[in-house]
Write a protein that holds these residues in place. Structure first.
Motif, short mmCIF file in Angstrom:
data_model
loop_
_atom_site.label_atom_id
_atom_site.label_comp_id
_atom_site.label_asym_id
_atom_site.label_seq_id
_atom_site.Cartn_x
_atom_site.Cartn_y
_atom_site.Cartn_z
N MET A 1 0.67 -1.19 -0.14
CA MET A 1 -0.23 -0.25 -0.11
C MET A 1 0.74 1.72 0.21
O MET A 1 0.41 2.24 -0.15
CB MET A 1 -0.98 0.21 1.34
N GLN A 2 1.87 0.54 -0.25
CA GLN A 2 3.41 2.86 -0.33
C GLN A 2 2.42 2.84 -1.26
O GLN A 2 1.98 2.42 -2.79
CB GLN A 2 4.29 2.14 -0.24
N PRO A 3 2.16 4.28 -1.43
CA PRO A 3 2.16 5.01 -2.95
C PRO A 3 2.38 5.00 -4.23
O PRO A 3 2.08 4.79 -5.33
CB PRO A 3 2.23 6.74 -2.23
N ALA A 4 4.26 4.97 -4.35
CA ALA A 4 4.67 4.67 -5.14
C ALA A 4 4.79 3.04 -5.49
O ALA A 4 4.48 3.77 -7.65
CB ALA A 4 6.49 4.56 -4.84
N ARG A 5 4.43 2.07 -4.89
CA ARG A 5 4.06 1.07 -5.38
C ARG A 5 2.13 1.19 -6.00
O ARG A 5 1.77 0.39 -7.02
CB ARG A 5 4.01 -0.40 -4.14
N VAL A 6 1.39 1.22 -5.68
CA VAL A 6 0.15 1.62 -6.36
C VAL A 6 0.22 2.43 -7.11
O VAL A 6 -0.60 2.40 -8.40
CB VAL A 6 -0.50 2.20 -4.98
N SER A 7 1.08 3.62 -7.21
CA SER A 7 1.06 4.75 -8.59
C SER A 7 1.52 3.36 -9.93
O SER A 7 1.10 3.93 -11.12
CB SER A 7 1.88 5.51 -8.48
N LEU A 8 2.50 2.97 -9.71
CA LEU A 8 2.70 1.68 -10.65
C LEU A 8 1.99 0.98 -11.18
O LEU A 8 2.33 0.38 -12.58
CB LEU A 8 4.38 1.03 -9.81
N MET A 9 1.42 0.50 -10.43
CA MET A 9 -0.12 -0.61 -10.41
C MET A 9 -0.98 0.20 -10.94
O MET A 9 -1.46 0.15 -11.82
CB MET A 9 -0.47 -1.49 -9.26
N VAL A 10 -0.93 1.28 -10.96
CA VAL A 10 -2.41 2.19 -11.81
C VAL A 10 -1.50 2.58 -13.00
O VAL A 10 -2.42 2.60 -14.23
CB VAL A 10 -2.21 3.78 -11.06
N ASP A 11 -0.65 2.81 -13.29
CA ASP A 11 0.74 2.67 -14.59
C ASP A 11 0.10 1.96 -15.37
O ASP A 11 -0.29 2.12 -16.47
CB ASP A 11 2.11 3.51 -14.31
N MET A 12 0.42 0.68 -14.68
CA MET A 12 0.61 -0.39 -15.66
C MET A 12 -1.08 -0.88 -15.98
O MET A 12 -1.45 -1.32 -17.48
CB MET A 12 0.73 -2.11 -15.12
N LEU A 13 -2.39 -0.54 -15.24
CA LEU A 13 -3.43 -0.99 -15.20
C LEU A 13 -3.89 0.28 -16.94
O LEU A 13 -5.02 -0.54 -17.43
CB LEU A 13 -4.44 -0.29 -14.01
N ASN A 14 -3.28 1.34 -17.01
CA ASN A 14 -3.64 2.17 -18.32
C ASN A 14 -2.62 1.82 -19.36
O ASN A 14 -3.81 1.42 -20.79
CB ASN A 14 -3.21 3.70 -17.70
N ASP A 15 -1.50 1.15 -19.31
CA ASP A 15 -0.07 0.73 -20.22
C ASP A 15 -0.39 -0.33 -20.79
O ASP A 15 0.73 -1.15 -21.87
CB ASP A 15 0.37 1.72 -20.23
N GLY A 16 -0.79 -1.67 -19.60
CA GLY A 16 -0.44 -2.88 -19.68
C GLY A 16 -1.26 -3.90 -21.16
O GLY A 16 -1.77 -2.94 -21.37
N SER A 17 -0.52 -4.91 -20.97
CA SER A 17 -1.18 -5.75 -21.70
C SER A 17 -2.65 -6.65 -20.76
O SER A 17 -3.53 -5.49 -18.96
CB SER A 17 -0.97 -7.57 -21.67
N ILE A 18 -4.02 -6.78 -21.03
CA ILE A 18 -5.39 -6.85 -20.74
C ILE A 18 -5.25 -7.91 -19.25
O ILE A 18 -5.66 -7.43 -18.70
CB ILE A 18 -6.38 -7.53 -21.70
N GLU A 19 -4.12 -9.15 -19.60
CA GLU A 19 -3.81 -9.78 -18.44
C GLU A 19 -3.27 -8.99 -17.63
O GLU A 19 -3.77 -9.10 -15.94
CB GLU A 19 -2.88 -10.72 -19.10
N THR A 20 -2.30 -7.85 -17.84
CA THR A 20 -2.01 -6.93 -16.46
C THR A 20 -2.39 -6.03 -16.30
O THR A 20 -2.81 -5.68 -14.88
CB THR A 20 -0.43 -5.83 -17.18
N LYS A 21 -3.92 -5.34 -16.92
CA LYS A 21 -5.21 -4.37 -16.12
C LYS A 21 -4.96 -5.42 -15.54
O LYS A 21 -5.80 -4.69 -14.32
CB LYS A 21 -5.60 -4.11 -17.78
N ILE A 22 -6.16 -6.56 -15.99
CA ILE A 22 -6.95 -7.46 -14.56
C ILE A 22 -6.04 -7.57 -13.58
O ILE A 22 -7.10 -7.43 -12.61
CB ILE A 22 -7.01 -8.92 -15.76
N ASN A 23 -5.20 -7.61 -13.69
CA ASN A 23 -4.07 -8.15 -12.13
C ASN A 23 -3.93 -7.21 -11.82
O ASN A 23 -4.37 -7.22 -9.82
CB ASN A 23 -2.87 -8.88 -12.92
N CYS A 24 -3.53 -5.77 -12.03
CA CYS A 24 -3.28 -4.89 -11.29
C CYS A 24 -5.18 -4.11 -10.38
O CYS A 24 -4.50 -4.19 -9.41
CB CYS A 24 -3.22 -3.80 -11.93
N ALA A 25 -6.13 -4.50 -11.02
CA ALA A 25 -7.27 -4.26 -11.13
C ALA A 25 -7.46 -5.03 -9.13
O ALA A 25 -8.23 -4.63 -8.54
CB ALA A 25 -8.12 -4.61 -11.72
N ARG A 26 -7.25 -6.34 -9.44
CA ARG A 26 -7.62 -7.49 -8.83
C ARG A 26 -6.96 -7.67 -7.69
O ARG A 26 -7.07 -7.19 -6.33
CB ARG A 26 -7.50 -8.49 -9.71
#
Length: 443
Positions: free
Chosen positions: A223-248
């Motif tokens: 839950m560190q801001p930098a880690r959540v921020s990275l997940m949000v970035d990948m949710l926008n720019d990653g593959s569909i599998e990565t987006k789903i994993n980040c959302a979950r």
């Protein structure tokens, strides 16, 4: 020993005479016949423990009790030649039955004889499978230890390779998930998520983490801001599998006590989630995206951002395309937005709010109907004449009467009655009664 049907996957081919013949003929699945070594037999492993721990897709039919349809642990044979689990057949006899459960032959002798040969076969077969399972588990655990150790020292492409291999092991073996946690792998993988982490590394790391049982400490580290921020970035720019994993994964963090709303109060997150919801080509991301929106919509600052990124009309427009589970999540979010004036206003201003919600009444589930009624009540209360008239023309009054007359929750009936009364204010009694009649288009 009773007659039995050959087992297609296990090598049975007729009567089982004794343990030696069964092993020689490959009944136990030894492959090279005659020299099947089962260390578990020598160690006298508990049969009940092995049966419980082994999750086998198929068990030889001769090992199955005809009464319970479960593997036998103490097989006994009746005078008819049929074999059963001791406790099951004794219960059958204690109920006054004097027939064989399988053949329905009358029993001329109610004595039961231990079937020692079959017991040996069952024990040997499960022992062999159990030893093989333990060996595979040890191999998997050993490989996990090696990969986690390599990750501690890996650099560049080595990280991606090690993470990819670990992901494959975790996805293929349930025991590997526990091994990663036990070996401190969660901390190692989480530490790779930094502002400077490439998406290639980040996507593999998130794919592993989302499949693990994370404790409170692990979640707090993520839950560190930098880690959540990275997940949000990948949710926008990653593959569909990565987006789903980040959302979950973000969704699991949101559920943790002590989670701060500021971590998910970002335009970027909401925009990424709405892209998943609206993606008509890849529908696999809709459910996890809506599940996360549902979780974060409880926070007022998030709801304000939803309005600002125009999530309201977008959610309203996709309602007709959603399945029951996703529909409930979407309606939950829209109903949550009704808690704020800006949310209700956005719903009123969306041209499809009333048509799409009226259409859902009494169509999908009681939950969907309850959310739809709540949304319509909020919108009609805000702009009674404008919205109520449109809703009534679309058949709302007649549907509300159906809700009131149904066996649904009393609170839903009460809210429906309030909405019906609100709609009637702008009509004469005669006119409103005519609007309450079911038209063919809304039946």
């Amino acid at each position: 020993m009773p007659m039995f049907q050959p087992f297609k996957g296990g090598g049975f081919d007729g009567h089982v005479i004794d343990l030696h013949t069964a092993v020689k003929d490959g009944v136990l699945g030894g492959g090279d016949g005659g020299e099947v070594k089962t260390a578990a037999v020598e160690n006298e492993l508990d049969l009940k423990t092995m049966i419980t721990n082994l999750e086998l897709p198929e068990t030889p039919s001769v090992f199955i009790c005809p009464i319970s349809l479960e593997p036998m642990q103490d097989p006994v044979t009746l005078c008819t030649g049929q074999t059963y689990e001791r406790s099951n057949i004794l219960k059958w006899l204690s109920l006054g039955h004097r027939t064989c459960p399988t053949t329905m032959q009358e029993l001329w002798d109610d004595a039961v004889t231990p079937n020692k040969t079959l017991h040996q076969l069952i024990h040997a077969w499960f022992s062999q499978k159990y030893v093989m399972m333990k060996k595979r588990s040890e191999d998997v655990q050993g490989r996990v230890i090696e990969i986690v150790g390599a990750l501690r020292k890996a650099k560049g492409k080595e990280k991606v390779h090690a993470l990819s291999e670990l992901k494959g092991v975790v996805m293929a073996h349930e025991i590997a998930k526990k091994s990663v946690v036990d070996e401190g792998g969660v901390f190692v993988i989480s530490s790779l998520l930094t502002p400077f982490t490439s998406h290639a590394v980040g996507s593999e790391a998130v794919a592993i983490l989302v499949n693990l049982e994370l404790d409170a400490v692990s979640k707090a580290g993520l839950m560190q801001p930098a880690r959540v921020s990275l997940m949000v970035d990948m949710l926008n720019d990653g593959s569909i599998e990565t987006k789903i994993n980040c959302a979950r994964l973000i969704g699991r963090l949101v559920e943790e006590r002590g989670f701060r709303a500021e971590l998910v109060s970002s335009h970027s997150l909401l925009v990424g989630l709405m892209r998943l919801v609206k993606d008509r080509r890849r529908r696999s991301g809709v459910s996890p995206a809506l599940a996360l929106l549902k979780s974060i919509s409880v926070h007022k600052q998030v709801r304000s951002l939803m309005v600002s990124v125009e999530a309201v009309p977008q959610l309203v427009d996709v309602l007709p395309c959603l399945g029951p589970e996703c529909l409930e999540s979407a309606l939950y979010v829209l109903d949550s937005l009704c808690s704020d004036n800006e949310g209700v206003t956005a719903l009123k201003d969306s041209v499809n709010t009333i048509p799409n919600t009226v259409r859902l009444l009494m169509r999908v589930s009681e939950t969907c109907t309850a959310y739809s009624v709540s949304i319509l009540w909020s919108v009609c209360r805000l702009a009674s004449r404008e919205c109520s008239s449109l809703a009534v023309e679309l058949g709302l009054a007649a549907k509300l009467l159906l809700v009131i007359q149904s066996g649904c929750d009393p609170a839903l009936k009460q809210r429906s009655a309030e909405l019906l009364k609100l709609c009637s204010l702008h009509y004469s009694d005669t006119m409103f009664i005519s609007k309450c009649k079911l038209a063919p288009t809304i039946q």
